[in-house]
Write a protein that holds these residues in place. Structure first.
Motif, short mmCIF file in Angstrom:
data_model
loop_
_atom_site.label_atom_id
_atom_site.label_comp_id
_atom_site.label_asym_id
_atom_site.label_seq_id
_atom_site.Cartn_x
_atom_site.Cartn_y
_atom_site.Cartn_z
N MET A 105 1.14 4.18 -3.06
CA MET A 105 1.05 5.63 -2.84
C MET A 105 2.31 6.31 -3.38
SD MET A 105 0.82 7.69 0.78
CE MET A 105 2.28 6.89 1.46
N ASP A 106 3.47 5.79 -2.97
CA ASP A 106 4.73 6.41 -3.40
C ASP A 106 4.83 6.47 -4.93
OD1 ASP A 106 5.86 7.00 -0.95
OD2 ASP A 106 6.88 5.06 -0.77
N TYR A 112 9.35 2.36 6.87
CA TYR A 112 10.31 3.47 6.87
C TYR A 112 11.74 2.94 6.91
CZ TYR A 112 6.10 6.02 8.30
OH TYR A 112 4.84 6.53 8.37
N ARG A 138 7.97 8.47 -6.72
CA ARG A 138 9.19 8.07 -6.02
C ARG A 138 10.12 7.22 -6.88
NH1 ARG A 138 9.31 6.95 -0.21
NH2 ARG A 138 11.39 6.27 0.33
N GLN A 195 12.78 1.11 3.55
CA GLN A 195 12.98 2.09 2.47
C GLN A 195 14.30 2.83 2.65
OE1 GLN A 195 9.35 4.50 2.16
NE2 GLN A 195 8.66 3.17 0.50
N ARG A 217 17.32 2.56 0.00
CA ARG A 217 17.86 3.76 -0.64
C ARG A 217 19.38 3.77 -0.52
NH1 ARG A 217 15.94 7.78 2.53
NH2 ARG A 217 13.95 7.04 1.76
N ARG A 237 1.40 10.27 -10.93
CA ARG A 237 0.39 11.25 -11.28
C ARG A 237 0.98 12.64 -11.46
NH1 ARG A 237 -5.15 10.09 -9.59
NH2 ARG A 237 -5.25 7.87 -9.16
N ARG A 238 2.26 12.77 -11.20
CA ARG A 238 2.93 14.05 -11.44
C ARG A 238 4.22 13.73 -12.19
NH1 ARG A 238 6.57 14.27 -6.69
NH2 ARG A 238 7.09 16.41 -7.11
N SER A 239 4.70 14.69 -12.93
CA SER A 239 5.92 14.44 -13.68
C SER A 239 7.12 14.84 -12.84
CB SER A 239 5.92 15.21 -15.00
OG SER A 239 5.96 16.58 -14.72
N GLN A 273 2.54 6.80 -7.10
CA GLN A 273 1.73 7.89 -7.65
C GLN A 273 2.39 9.25 -7.46
OE1 GLN A 273 -2.70 7.25 -7.07
NE2 GLN A 273 -1.89 5.69 -5.71
N PHE A 274 3.21 9.35 -6.42
CA PHE A 274 3.95 10.60 -6.19
C PHE A 274 5.29 10.62 -6.93
CE2 PHE A 274 1.60 13.13 -3.09
CZ PHE A 274 0.59 12.24 -2.76
N TYR A 303 0.84 -1.20 0.00
CA TYR A 303 0.00 0.00 0.00
C TYR A 303 0.87 1.26 0.00
CZ TYR A 303 -4.58 -2.19 0.74
OH TYR A 303 -5.75 -2.89 0.60
N HIS A 304 1.95 1.22 0.76
CA HIS A 304 2.83 2.39 0.83
C HIS A 304 3.48 2.64 -0.54
CE1 HIS A 304 4.86 5.23 3.60
NE2 HIS A 304 5.64 5.35 2.54
#
Lengths: 244, 244
Positions: free
Chosen positions: A61-62, A137, A67, A140, A144, A84-86, A64-65, A57-58
């Motif tokens: 969401m990520d 958290y 990440r 991730q 990274r 959903r954003r460039s 769509q933003f 689920y996380h």
């Protein structure tokens, strides 16, 4: 492209982030139920664990933003939604297109599950939602660090020693590559630094209020997983990289 | 029901969490674009900021995992989905049913936006996704501290001094209640402790690698917002509480 020194600085700065997030997770007990398939309480996905569902689920969401447009942000799940954003990435200097060639999240997830019983108190305190929230958290932050190192350290080392690396890549020799990119003295320095940072981060904790973690659990994890997986990622990067 | 001492211990333990999360956020510049309506890059919700959208998406996820069944976890958004798993809360000892009677998330969100320019470096580094990700972690930790204090401190104080509080509640006298529950010396002690913790948390940071925050920014935020909003929540709790 950043210098190897700048890249090392970024990796060093991620150490605090990883340590903070692990200490936050360790405020809750192991809560092993949340890692068991079929115990999530979610009617859909009856086969997943609560941890895997939270991560899924996380990441949905990520995604769509945006990440996962970032090279070092590799997802644990596939089939994620489109951004959903460039996202405009500055030129990274990386020489491969498919960053998932270095995706080590499967190994990271497995290794993290081995860390938990060494780091968290045994037992069950019922804080399942908080445990998996902090697990996400933590994994991730760890992922990274590993993927950032894998991508940028490898490219930087290649540029500093082009002929040797190009030959090894053309020979497809992963053992030679692994040996050539290993810097034992730097690995030792990282491990010593992590030990000190964990001790310092907890130096003034009131143990009546807050749980301490054993620095050994974190530095063992660095030595046995974070550093080797980063190097494995470097080898994978180099084997994908054009060598001429 | 926990003792006032245990509740204070829990509040104290949340200080580290808040400080860690604020330091993590401050690794990125202010990036004021992410707080502006219509600049999110999301085609749907053209009127929301990226920060507000991230918080909304995060809370939609959290709601499905049952976060807001916990009394001190009050959401910033309304119309969130139902939980997909059942949450068993131990008896909390709280005497109100509608925990959102103390929901101060609107005030918390506004106050956080005032903290950011005091805490983060000016300017724009393009790390919009990371900034709002850490914003969400920070406001959730702050909100948990405020609502936990509001609910449990108020109930505990009531139980320790029932006749006086019951009379004030029946008179519906919020000024008297505020005065009676205020402990100036404890507030001073919290502020001193936060100053020390922020300084200590950054005591060995290598400033070439990692950004430091000004301890004053955090303790001013505690003094001007976290403590007063907690007390406002205590008053709201008491005014809802049965007084006989």
């Amino acid at each position: 492209m950043h210098s190897l020194q700048q890249i090392a600085a970024q990796l060093e700065s991620l150490e605090e982030t990883i340590i903070f997030k692990l200490i936050d997770r360790a405020q809750f007990k192991q809560n092993s139920t949340v890692y068991k398939a079929g115990k999530s309480g979610f009617a859909e996905n009856p086969d997943a664990s609560l941890f895997h569902l939270r991560l899924l689920y996380h990441e949905r969401m990520d995604a769509q933003f945006g990440r996962f447009c970032v090279p070092e942000e590799r997802p644990f799940n596939s089939d994620l939604p489109q951004p959903r954003r460039s996202i405009t990435m500055r030129d990274t200097g990386l020489q491969i297109d498919n960053y998932d060639a270095v995706n080590l999240t499967h190994e990271i997830g497995e290794s993290y599950l081995k860390l938990l019983p060494r780091m968290c108190r045994r037992g069950d305190d019922g804080h399942y939602g908080s445990s998996v929230e902090h697990d996400v958290y933590a994994v991730q932050a760890i992922a990274r660090r590993i993927h950032y190192g894998a991508l940028y350290v490898a490219e930087s080392k290649y540029r500093g020693d082009q002929d040797t690396y190009a030959q090894m890549i053309r020979r497809n020799d992963r053992c030679e590559l692994m040996q050539h990119l290993t810097r034992k003295e730097i690995e030792e320095r990282i491990i010593d630094r992590v030990r000190e940072k964990v001790a310092y981060a907890q130096g003034r904790i009131n143990e009546d209020l807050r749980i301490k973690i054993d620095p050994e659990s974190v530095l063992t994890y660095y030595r046995d997983y974070i550093i080797p997986l980063t190097k494995e990622g470097e080898v994978r990067y180099l084997l994908q990289r054009p060598s001429s």
